[in-house]
Design a protein around this motif. Structure first.
Motif, PDB file in Angstrom:
ATOM      1  N   ALA A  24       0.787  -1.226   0.000  1.00  0.00           N
ATOM      2  CA  ALA A  24       0.000   0.000   0.000  1.00  0.00           C
ATOM      3  C   ALA A  24       0.820   1.277   0.000  1.00  0.00           C
ATOM      4  N   GLY A  25       2.134   1.179  -0.123  1.00  0.00           N
ATOM      5  CA  GLY A  25       2.959   2.370  -0.039  1.00  0.00           C
ATOM      6  C   GLY A  25       2.538   3.441  -1.027  1.00  0.00           C
ATOM      7  N   ALA A  26       2.433   4.671  -0.556  1.00  0.00           N
ATOM      8  CA  ALA A  26       2.043   5.789  -1.401  1.00  0.00           C
ATOM      9  C   ALA A  26       3.276   6.451  -1.985  1.00  0.00           C
ATOM     10  N   PRO A  27       3.132   7.302  -2.997  1.00  0.00           N
ATOM     11  CA  PRO A  27       4.276   8.041  -3.520  1.00  0.00           C
ATOM     12  C   PRO A  27       4.925   8.866  -2.422  1.00  0.00           C
ATOM     13  N   LEU A  28       6.216   9.109  -2.551  1.00  0.00           N
ATOM     14  CA  LEU A  28       6.933   9.862  -1.528  1.00  0.00           C
ATOM     15  C   LEU A  28       6.363  11.262  -1.389  1.00  0.00           C
ATOM     16  N   SER A  29       5.988  11.892  -2.491  1.00  0.00           N
ATOM     17  CA  SER A  29       5.429  13.230  -2.444  1.00  0.00           C
ATOM     18  C   SER A  29       4.124  13.225  -1.649  1.00  0.00           C
ATOM     19  N   GLY A  30       4.104  13.961  -0.544  1.00  0.00           N
ATOM     20  CA  GLY A  30       2.910  14.036   0.282  1.00  0.00           C
ATOM     21  C   GLY A  30       2.746  12.875   1.242  1.00  0.00           C
ATOM     22  N   ALA A 450       3.211  10.086   9.404  1.00  0.00           N
ATOM     23  CA  ALA A 450       3.068   9.711   8.006  1.00  0.00           C
ATOM     24  C   ALA A 450       1.589   9.529   7.722  1.00  0.00           C
ATOM     25  N   ILE A 451       1.224   9.641   6.454  1.00  0.00           N
ATOM     26  CA  ILE A 451      -0.153   9.375   6.053  1.00  0.00           C
ATOM     27  C   ILE A 451      -0.211   7.955   5.497  1.00  0.00           C
ATOM     28  N   VAL A 452      -0.928   7.091   6.184  1.00  0.00           N
ATOM     29  CA  VAL A 452      -1.032   5.685   5.810  1.00  0.00           C
ATOM     30  C   VAL A 452      -2.502   5.341   5.638  1.00  0.00           C
ATOM     31  N   GLU A 453      -2.851   4.834   4.470  1.00  0.00           N
ATOM     32  CA  GLU A 453      -4.246   4.496   4.161  1.00  0.00           C
ATOM     33  C   GLU A 453      -5.174   5.677   4.446  1.00  0.00           C
ATOM     34  N   GLY A 454      -4.680   6.877   4.124  1.00  0.00           N
ATOM     35  CA  GLY A 454      -5.477   8.079   4.266  1.00  0.00           C
ATOM     36  C   GLY A 454      -5.585   8.628   5.669  1.00  0.00           C
ATOM     37  N   ARG A 455      -4.830   8.057   6.615  1.00  0.00           N
ATOM     38  CA  ARG A 455      -4.905   8.496   8.003  1.00  0.00           C
ATOM     39  C   ARG A 455      -3.511   8.817   8.527  1.00  0.00           C
ATOM     40  N   PRO A 456      -3.434   9.755   9.480  1.00  0.00           N
ATOM     41  CA  PRO A 456      -2.126  10.055  10.067  1.00  0.00           C
ATOM     42  C   PRO A 456      -1.673   8.938  11.005  1.00  0.00           C
TER      43      PRO A 456
END
Length: 473
Positions: A24-30, A450-456
């Motif tokens: 589920a890793g998101a892009p580094l940006s943001g 960090a923002i993980v799955e849309g949550r801090p």
């Protein structure tokens, strides 16, 4: 209700969390919310000296009434099995066998009131997971190790020295998979994970190509691996973010392999006189390596006495004898590490923490009001030396030492009772506040997340915890 959570449950949920993070890793940006620079730092480097297995506070840094062994002892009346010795602080004693560290307590702070969490049935790997990540298992995502948060936020001090180095823990011993669950950067990415040195006496092997492989062949393999990652579609081997992070971790390892700083891992370079002081065993040599790595610009170093079930500080029997042996392994090298960093001028900006997942008691399992199932058969009357010592897990009074990095000198924080159960009675401090105190020393804002799955996802749960400023100068 008592928890029935066991090792198998922990392993299942930890593994699911790791897989979730990889997928589920998101892009580094943001992805990462950085608050660097909003807090003035007092330290640049952290050394965690991890007493794996449950170090009894009454047998080390918080001794109580001494009762020598004799047949017919009432277990409930034995509070300490070692004599007390004075430290350089008036009225503050340690237990016998820690004379070298006792002589340096004018340089640090002794916390006598650390309280471990109530996690139900007590498992070492669960409490170690909680201490190192600040999150109670199980988690739906892979929580990063404190060293990984620090590596991500501050980066390496020296570009070729890994920002997070773990010394002394093998992943081939009992509960290996559970140990792997928190020796990870989790969703932060592989580049912030630990550089593992299982045995410091052969630490140089970790920065060399594998045995039998030439350097040119290693270079070619590294190039082919990078091409493999680049040519596979997103998601096939984890998210794009995680693949890029893993690629950067490979590049960092490759840079170290070619650098002159790699000699820091070679303990044969150390002068003989210094080496002999540290050479009490694997832990002592780990302290020596930590000293050398600090001098070369390491950021976060963990040196562990190593957790292996029923070994080391995991004293399920023969507690007195085992504690005596463990103190021989740790006393001289820890003291020498402090002396050497002080002499070289590094101690002022290096925060040293000595801690354990919980303490031990002869009678109680857990803590008053939260007792759990006894895991050790302790007779009411002691007739055998193997039953003389602290064998049960105790969570309501643990000792932590802190040196350098802006910490007060010659200070004692908190207090435990002098009567059984020897629980915390003044200034209880829990892992969330310990972690935030470490982040505070490094200048990392308490709102780091960090923002993980849309949550801090904060460094400490919910982002509400604060540093204990009383620990600092």
């Amino acid at each position: 209700m008592k928890s029935t959570f066991n090792r198998r449950d922990f392993l299942k949920t930890a593994s699911l969390g790791t897989l979730s993070a990889l997928a589920a890793g998101a892009p580094l940006s943001g992805f990462l919310a950085s608050c660097k620079g909003s807090v003035q730092s007092t330290a640049d480097t952290v050394i965690l000296l991890w007493m794996a297995g449950g170090m009894a506070h009454t047998e080390t840094f918080d001794p109580k009434l001494y009762t020598p062994f004799e047949k017919g002892l009432d277990s409930n009346k034995v509070l300490s099995t070692f004599k007390s010795i004075p430290t350089v602080l008036d009225g503050i004693n340690f237990s016998e066998g820690l004379e070298s560290i006792a002589g340096l307590m004018d340089k640090g702070t002794l916390i006598r009131s650390y309280v471990a969490a109530d996690l139900g049935h007590i498992l070492h790997s669960r409490h170690q997971y909680h201490w190192h990540t600040c999150y109670e298992p199980p988690q739906t995502v892979a929580a990063p190790h404190i060293g990984s948060w620090i590596a991500q936020e501050l980066g390496p001090k020296n570009p070729v020295i890994p920002a997070f180095i773990n010394i002394g823990q093998r992943m081939t011993v009992g509960e290996a998979e559970e140990l792997k669950a928190f020796h990870t950067a989790g969703f932060l990415g592989s580049e912030f994970g630990p550089f593992m040195i299982p045995d410091p006496s052969s630490g140089l092997d970790a920065v060399k190509p594998p045995p039998g492989m030439s350097f040119s062949r290693f270079e070619r393999r590294n190039q082919l691996y990078s091409e493999l990652l680049n040519n596979n579609p997103i998601g096939e081997y984890g998210s794009d973010y995680q693949k890029e992070s893993f690629k950067r971790s490979m590049e960092q390892a490759y840079a170290l392999l070619k650098s002159p700083e790699a000699k820091a891992f070679d303990l044969t370079e150390e002068p003989k006189e210094s080496y002999s002081i540290y050479n009490t065993g694997k832990f002592g040599l780990g302290c020596l390596m930590a000293k050398r790595l600090v001098e070369q610009g390491a950021r976060f170093i963990s040196v562990t006495s190593e957790y292996e079930p029923f070994m080391g500080w995991d004293t399920h029997e023969n507690g007195h004898t085992r504690a005596k042996d463990m103190k021989k392994l740790i006393d001289a090298p820890i003291a020498q590490l402090i002396k050497d960093l002080d002499k070289s001028g590094h101690l002022d900006r290096t925060l040293i923490i000595l801690a354990s997942e919980f303490s031990r008691d002869m009678v109680m399992e857990g803590r008053p009001g939260a007792e759990v199932l006894h895991q050790v058969d302790q007779p009411d009357v002691i007739n055998d030396i193997k039953n003389y010592g602290m064998h049960r897990h105790f969570t309501d009074g643990c000792s932590v030492l802190m040196f350098g990095g802006g910490i007060k000198k010659g200070s004692v924080y908190g207090k435990t009772s002098d009567e059984r159960p020897c629980k915390t009675i003044e200034k209880p401090i829990r892992v969330e506040r310990i972690h935030q105190s470490i982040y505070h020393a490094l200048g990392i804002d308490p709102q780091k997340h960090a923002i993980v799955e849309g949550r801090p996802f904060y460094t400490t749960p919910d982002g509400v915890h604060k540093a204990e400023l009383e620990l600092f100068i």
